[in-house]
Design an enzyme around this catalytic site. Structure first.
Site, PDB file in Angstrom:
ATOM      1  N   CYS A   1      42.819  40.685  47.582  1.00  0.00           N
ATOM      2  CA  CYS A   1      43.054  41.792  46.664  1.00  0.00           C
ATOM      3  C   CYS A   1      42.408  43.057  47.229  1.00  0.00           C
ATOM      4  CB  CYS A   1      42.466  41.465  45.295  1.00  0.00           C
ATOM      5  SG  CYS A   1      42.556  42.817  44.101  1.00  0.00           S
TER       6      CYS A   1
ATOM      7  N   CYS B   1      39.224  44.025  44.776  1.00  0.00           N
ATOM      8  CA  CYS B   1      37.949  43.297  44.741  1.00  0.00           C
ATOM      9  C   CYS B   1      37.770  42.305  45.890  1.00  0.00           C
ATOM     10  CB  CYS B   1      37.812  42.571  43.407  1.00  0.00           C
ATOM     11  SG  CYS B   1      38.951  41.182  43.194  1.00  0.00           S
TER      12      CYS B   1
ATOM     13  N   CYS C   1      45.490  39.980  39.974  1.00  0.00           N
ATOM     14  CA  CYS C   1      44.301  39.332  40.510  1.00  0.00           C
ATOM     15  C   CYS C   1      43.497  38.766  39.345  1.00  0.00           C
ATOM     16  CB  CYS C   1      43.474  40.360  41.291  1.00  0.00           C
ATOM     17  SG  CYS C   1      41.842  39.776  41.785  1.00  0.00           S
TER      18      CYS C   1
ATOM     19  N   CYS D   1      39.667  40.945  39.200  1.00  0.00           N
ATOM     20  CA  CYS D   1      39.580  42.356  38.766  1.00  0.00           C
ATOM     21  C   CYS D   1      40.746  42.767  37.885  1.00  0.00           C
ATOM     22  CB  CYS D   1      39.468  43.287  39.964  1.00  0.00           C
ATOM     23  SG  CYS D   1      40.991  43.479  40.932  1.00  0.00           S
TER      24      CYS D   1
ATOM     25  N   CYS E   1      56.338  38.367  45.146  1.00  0.00           N
ATOM     26  CA  CYS E   1      56.714  39.618  45.789  1.00  0.00           C
ATOM     27  C   CYS E   1      55.594  40.626  45.528  1.00  0.00           C
ATOM     28  CB  CYS E   1      58.045  40.087  45.200  1.00  0.00           C
ATOM     29  SG  CYS E   1      58.764  41.489  46.035  1.00  0.00           S
TER      30      CYS E   1
END
Length: 165
Positions: free
Chosen positions: A83, A86, A131, A134, A154
């Site tokens: 991510c 984070c 995510c 976060c 995607c």
């Protein structure tokens, strides 16, 4: 209102552990591995200062980058996609494939890394994923991917960072 409560009010389906965190009670909070994450306590201003304008628009405002704009769509090295907000590991490079859509695509994700909700922004229901740590928007999952899952995660490239093996 914190971001987790905002997600709950908007109908997020965050997976078993994250969904439990939207319920009341201490047992539910304990079920979400990221419930007390410092990433969930950041203010909007703090996110704006940490992220590029494009990453902020996607991760915090659920935007979509232009197809074909991310170099990560063409990334072929071994490693992990994390991510961009984070740095939680989300996808392994072995799970990436060329979907022909112009966005990095994966057929599965690292267990516990993502949460989902139903998105009606274009008038039809789609599964949006974020995510798990976060709560940053990543992309949408579709049922037109390759075996073994038949799924296509995607992802917006700007919402990811690549960490070579």
């Amino acid at each position: 209102m914190n971001l987790m409560h905002a997600f709950h009010r908007r109908g997020f389906l965050l997976g078993a552990s994250a969904l439990a965190a939207c319920s009341s009670g201490s047992q539910a909070q304990a079920a979400d591995a990221h419930a007390n994450s410092s990433w969930r306590k950041l203010t909007d201003a703090q996110w704006k200062s940490r992220l590029s304008p494009a990453a902020y628009q996607v991760l915090r405002r659920e935007g979509t980058e232009r197809a074909g704009s991310s170099p990560l769509d063409r990334e072929k090295r071994k490693g992990t996609f994390v991510c961009a907000g984070c740095e939680l590991p989300l996808f392994k490079s072995d799970w990436k494939y060329d979907s022909g859509t112009g966005w990095p695509s994966f057929y599965t994700y690292i267990d516990g890394a993502l949460g989902e909700k139903t998105d009606f922004k274009i008038g039809i229901p789609r599964t949006e994923y974020h995510c798990a740590r976060c709560l940053g928007h990543q992309g949408h999952v579709f049922k037109d991917g390759p075996r073994p899952t038949g799924l296509r995660y995607c992802n917006n490239g700007v919402a990811l960072k690549f960490v070579p093996a």
